[in-house]
Enzyme design. Structure first.
Site, PDB file in Angstrom:
ATOM      1  N   ARG A 193      -6.050  10.589  -0.081  1.00 25.65           N
ATOM      2  CA  ARG A 193      -5.724  11.090  -1.416  1.00 25.65           C
ATOM      3  C   ARG A 193      -6.996  11.323  -2.209  1.00 25.65           C
ATOM      4  O   ARG A 193      -7.103  12.264  -2.982  1.00 25.65           O
ATOM      5  CB  ARG A 193      -4.810  10.092  -2.137  1.00 25.65           C
ATOM      6  CG  ARG A 193      -3.351  10.233  -1.731  1.00 25.65           C
ATOM      7  CD  ARG A 193      -2.494   9.134  -2.334  1.00 25.65           C
ATOM      8  NE  ARG A 193      -2.816   7.836  -1.746  1.00 25.65           N
ATOM      9  CZ  ARG A 193      -2.905   6.701  -2.421  1.00 25.65           C
ATOM     10  NH1 ARG A 193      -2.689   6.689  -3.717  1.00 25.65           N
ATOM     11  NH2 ARG A 193      -3.194   5.581  -1.794  1.00 25.65           N
ATOM     12  N   HIS A 240       0.863  -1.177   0.000  1.00 20.92           N
ATOM     13  CA  HIS A 240       0.000   0.000   0.000  1.00 20.92           C
ATOM     14  C   HIS A 240       0.902   1.229   0.000  1.00 20.92           C
ATOM     15  O   HIS A 240       1.826   1.302   0.794  1.00 20.92           O
ATOM     16  CB  HIS A 240      -0.895  -0.016   1.240  1.00 20.92           C
ATOM     17  CG  HIS A 240      -2.067   0.913   1.123  1.00 20.92           C
ATOM     18  ND1 HIS A 240      -1.927   2.279   1.164  1.00 20.92           N
ATOM     19  CD2 HIS A 240      -3.389   0.671   0.941  1.00 20.92           C
ATOM     20  CE1 HIS A 240      -3.128   2.833   1.026  1.00 20.92           C
ATOM     21  NE2 HIS A 240      -4.025   1.885   0.887  1.00 20.92           N
TER      22      HIS A 240
END
Ligand SMILES: Cc1cc2nc3c(=O)[nH]c(=O)nc-3n(C[C@H](O)[C@H](O)[C@H](O)COP(=O)(O)OP(=O)(O)OC[C@H]3O[C@@H](n4cnc5c(N)ncnc54)[C@H](O)[C@@H]3O)c2cc1C
Ligand code: SF4
Ligand code: SF4
Ligand code: FES
Lengths: 543, 226
Positions: free
Chosen positions: A347, A327
């Protein structure tokens, strides 16, 4: 209180934060371009951990002989069994059952419930407590094509593309066809999915989805599914027995070559327990705690890949064990939460990824593998990472931008778990950025299965993260929770049915003797690591 | 960088550990290979409830070992398991009512409203208030307000009325999810369609495509806007 210890960012890191703050106003209006397909391929080859040849080696014995896998996993697959086949009395059976489920996460719990529906008596043997599992930790959500503009076929295409088109099509078909059924089953068990007032599921995009089909339960999606399934298991004590702190350390076979249960070890007393079962389901999850290539991990404490080792020793084939998911945004500071997941949603809400000088260097919503590779390049090749007092390096995830884009209070509202997490260490993510670096997240492959969870070894079924094939070389967010419930149910049903017909012969550990012989012939017996690993060892090592 | 070690007392025994560690990592630093009291290591599973006192302070504090940083002079012990009663029920045979809660957990009515549970909850839930909602039969309220409960058992361990708060809460959440929250109609419809075989052909067609054709289709698929 006088004590402030290592709270908040130290002065060196604050210097870099000043640069991030200085570039922020301009960055708010800048979009870093996405990479071209060629650039993506190139950066993956050069920086993704899966492409670091020296981190892998060929497996020397067993069904996957000659295949590549990370050293850490290869060592365990070629490991030395923990039990001495001559020292264990198999006539003394501690538990006799229809179906043995190894692993009390999401897949194991779903499997137990469905096996019970077939009339089976079930034992769940699990390493820690029931529900101490990766399933409990999933925040983002679970996919299913249940909206008007979506269909199982569209979902199919997304899964195949995400997995680089090497997924097992039959497994993908099962995944996408069952998906709406599975969500409905969870709904009927009382799972509190996020809904509109009229009952319509609130669904959003995830990385690689072409339709908004990510269902969630706030940012505790996995926890909500896990605790509901666990509570349902607890509602049937007459049929399902749960043995906690009792990991399986070896499978049992019978003289007819069928898998016939397992040897468990009571973690507290050390005692071995013989469980005889007409069908056995491995649902032991992933292997993040093997810390491939030294990476920190998002996984729970028990994620040591035991199921792969057990299945391998009875001759099951593993698929896609040369690819792991990293990740892109694991916490790199403070040390206390190193590797912990910083959800993709940060994000998604507009936070940019910037280097020590406050410059953007990657589009923030590239796919996980590409995003992670870009962060690694920035730190390793370009030397533009930020170093922490303990020698870790990372880049900034500029969270304060979120409130500037969407209005004050957005972060607190949309990311409460994240805010709480960092606040505990004196960092206010509404005002200061987070330092991140890729973290080991998911085991893309595992034991190869058929759509009913069977493995080709009679009596052995596998489901969930321990299985391989459905996600090909890369799993999309939200398809793992789905996989766990879909194939947990399928394996449970098939195992329950098998238990009605199976006739077991005398129990044996002949396969363990044969394995030891293979080790000896390959000259590995002396050096082989004991396996499965069962627990990580962090004593005096800080992780 | 040489660091001053800080003294902590694990079940009364002194260990000197680097500052800034979580209680969990401090125990590991001290040499414990944990079996109990550890699960997710990230604040989600509730395995690691810990009680502690600080030097010169009479108050008993609680925290999750994986999320709480050690302080000098901390006296600590983990409570990885605390027996709490769980009622037996079949969720399909219940009604989402106050009567259901009380018949399964009659001790619910014994709650004194003392607030000790609220004080100890590491998730900072207002447990007392949630119990009050349960006593009013406000199942939706209990479900909503208790959502972040990680079932760590701290409230149970300190409750003078011997309540099983977290088990009452999950019952309420399941009742809410199954009976009170409106069912998703589009979901039921899609399940019917699938069972009727409506999508079989589409999927078979995709399965029959060559890798190149599938790639082309994938690369040209339309993406629902944000
Ligand atoms: C932090 C995090 C966030 C995630 N977010 C998402 C998300 O948003 N969406 C999504 O789809 N997926 C997500 N995932 C992935 C997903 O949660 C997991 O892949 C999935 O839940 C695995 O389920 P499982 O039942 O296969 O394994 P687990 O849930 O890990 O359960 C395995 C169980 O087996 C036990 N066990 C292990 N070895 C043994 C043994 N030898 N004997 C007995 N028991 C054993 C373990 O202790 C554990 O209880 C996330 C994962 C993590 C770690
Ligand atoms: S501690 Fe027990 S008695 Fe006190 S308010 Fe909480 S539930 Fe009620
Ligand atoms: S309500 Fe009780 S069990 Fe739930 S998190 Fe708070 S203290 Fe733990
Ligand atoms: S280990 Fe799971 S909450 Fe601490």
């Amino acid at each position: 209180m006088e004590w402030d210890g290592k709270m908040g960012y130290p002065p060196e890191m604050r210097e870099s934060i000043k640069k991030v703050e200085a570039t922020r106003p301009a960055r708010l209006h800048e979009t870093f371009p996405m990479m071209s397909p060629q650039e993506k391929e190139d950066i993956l080859r050069r920086f993704h951990p899966d492409y670091i040849a020296s981190a892998f080696r060929e497996i020397r014995i067993g069904p996957n002989k000659g295949d590549r896998t990370p050293h850490e996993l290869a060592d365990l697959l070629e490991g030395r069994p923990l039990i001495d086949p001559d020292a264990l009395d198999l006539e003394q059976i501690d538990y006799d059952t229809d179906v043995l489920v190894i692993g009390g996460g999401g897949a194991g719990s779903a499997a137990a419930l469905l096996a019970r529906e077939q009339g089976a008596k079930v034992i769940i043997a699990t390493k820690l407590r029931h529900g101490d599992a990766n399933t409990m930790m999933a925040q983002g959500g679970i996919q299913a094509a249940d909206k008007e503009n979506d269909s199982p076929a569209i979902h199919y295409l997304d899964v195949m593309g995400g997995g680089h088109f090497v997924n097992d099509p039959d497994l993908v078909e099962a995944l996408v066809r069952d998906a709406p059924m599975v969500i409905q089953w969870l709904e009927s068990l009382g799972c509190m999915f996020d809904k509109e007032p009229d009952g319509t599921m609130i669904t959003i995009h995830g990385g690689g989805t072409s339709r908004k089909r990510m269902h969630s339960a706030r940012d505790y999606s996995g926890a909500e599914i896990m605790r509901t399934l666990r509570d349902e298991v607890r509602s049937h004590p007459e049929d399902i027995t749960v043995l906690e702190f009792s990991p399986a350390i070896e499978l049992l076979m019978d003289e007819k070559g069928q898998v016939a249960g397992a040897v468990l070890q009571n973690l507290e007393t050390g005692e071995h327990l013989v469980v005889r079962a007409k069908a056995t389901i491995i649902a032991t999850g992933g292997s993040g705690r093997l810390h491939y290539q030294g990476y920190p991990t998002t996984n729970h404490y028990g994620a040591t890949g035991d199921g792969l080792v057990l299945a391998y020793r009875v001759g099951a084939r593993l698929a896609f064990i040369d690819t792991m998911q990293y990740h892109p945004t694991g916490a790199a500071f403070p040390e206390q939460i190193l590797g912990l997941l910083v959800t993709e949603k940060v994000r998604g809400l507009g936070a940019q990824v910037v280097n020590a000088d406050g410059e953007q260097f990657v589009f923030p919503r590239e796919t996980r593998d590409v995003e992670a590779s870009a962060i690694i390049r920035e730190c390793v090749e370009r030397g533009k990472g930020v170093r922490t007092p303990t020698g870790m390096v990372g880049v900034w995830l500029d969270s304060p931008m979120i409130d500037m884009i969407h209005g004050p209070g957005t972060i607190a509202r949309a990311l409460p778990a994240m805010v709480r997490q960092f606040a505990r260490f004196g960092i206010d993510i509404t005002k200061e950025p987070m330092l991140v670096y890729p973290t080991l997240h998911y085991q893309n492959g595992g034991v190869a299965i058929k759509p009913d969870g069977s493995t080709g070894i009679p009596g052995l079924f596998v489901a969930g993260e321990a299985s391989g094939g459905v996600h090909g070389r890369n799993r999309l967010m939200g398809n793992s929770l789905l996989d766990v419930v879909v194939f947990g149910r399928r394996a449970g049903r098939a195992a329950g049915q098998r238990a009605k017909e199976a006739r077991l012969g005398r129990l044996t550990l002949e396969h363990v003797r044969a394995w030891n012989q293979q080790l000896a012939q390959a000259g590995l017996l002396e050096t082989a690591k004991p396996s499965p690993q069962v627990l990580p060892d962090y004593t005096r090592k800080i992780r | 960088m040489a660091e001053e070690l800080v003294p902590v007392y694990i079940m009364g025994k002194r260990y000197d550990v680097p500052p800034g560690l979580t209680i969990m990592k401090a125990m590991e630093y001290a040499g414990y290979r944990l079996v109990r009291g550890v699960g997710c290591r990230a604040g989600f599973c509730g395995a690691c409830a810990t009680v502690y006192r600080l030097a010169g302070d009479y108050r008993l504090r609680v925290g999750l070992a994986c999320q709480t940083v050690v302080e000098p002079g901390m006296y600590l012990a983990q409570i990885p398991f605390y027996p709490a009663p769980r009622a037996q029920y079949d969720i399909t045979k219940l009604q989402p009512t106050f009567a259901t809660l009380v018949s399964l957990y009659p001790e619910l009515l014994r709650c004194l409203g003392c607030g000790t549970c609220t004080k100890v909850c590491p998730q900072e839930l207002d447990v007392k208030d949630i119990m009050a909602r349960a006593m009013r039969g406000d199942i939706a309220g209990v479900a909503d307000k208790s959502f972040d409960c990680i079932m760590c058992g701290m409230c149970v361990s300190r409750c003078p009325a011997e309540e099983a708060q977290y088990n009452i809460f999950i019952l309420a959440r399941r009742l809410y999810g199954r009976y009170i929250a409106p069912r998703a109609q589009h979901l039921a419809k899609r399940v019917q369609e699938i069972e009727a075989g409506l999508y079989d052909q589409d999927i078979q067609r995709l399965k029959s495509l060559s890798n190149t054709e599938l790639r082309q289709l994938y690369n040209s698929r339309d993406i629902e806007p944000e």
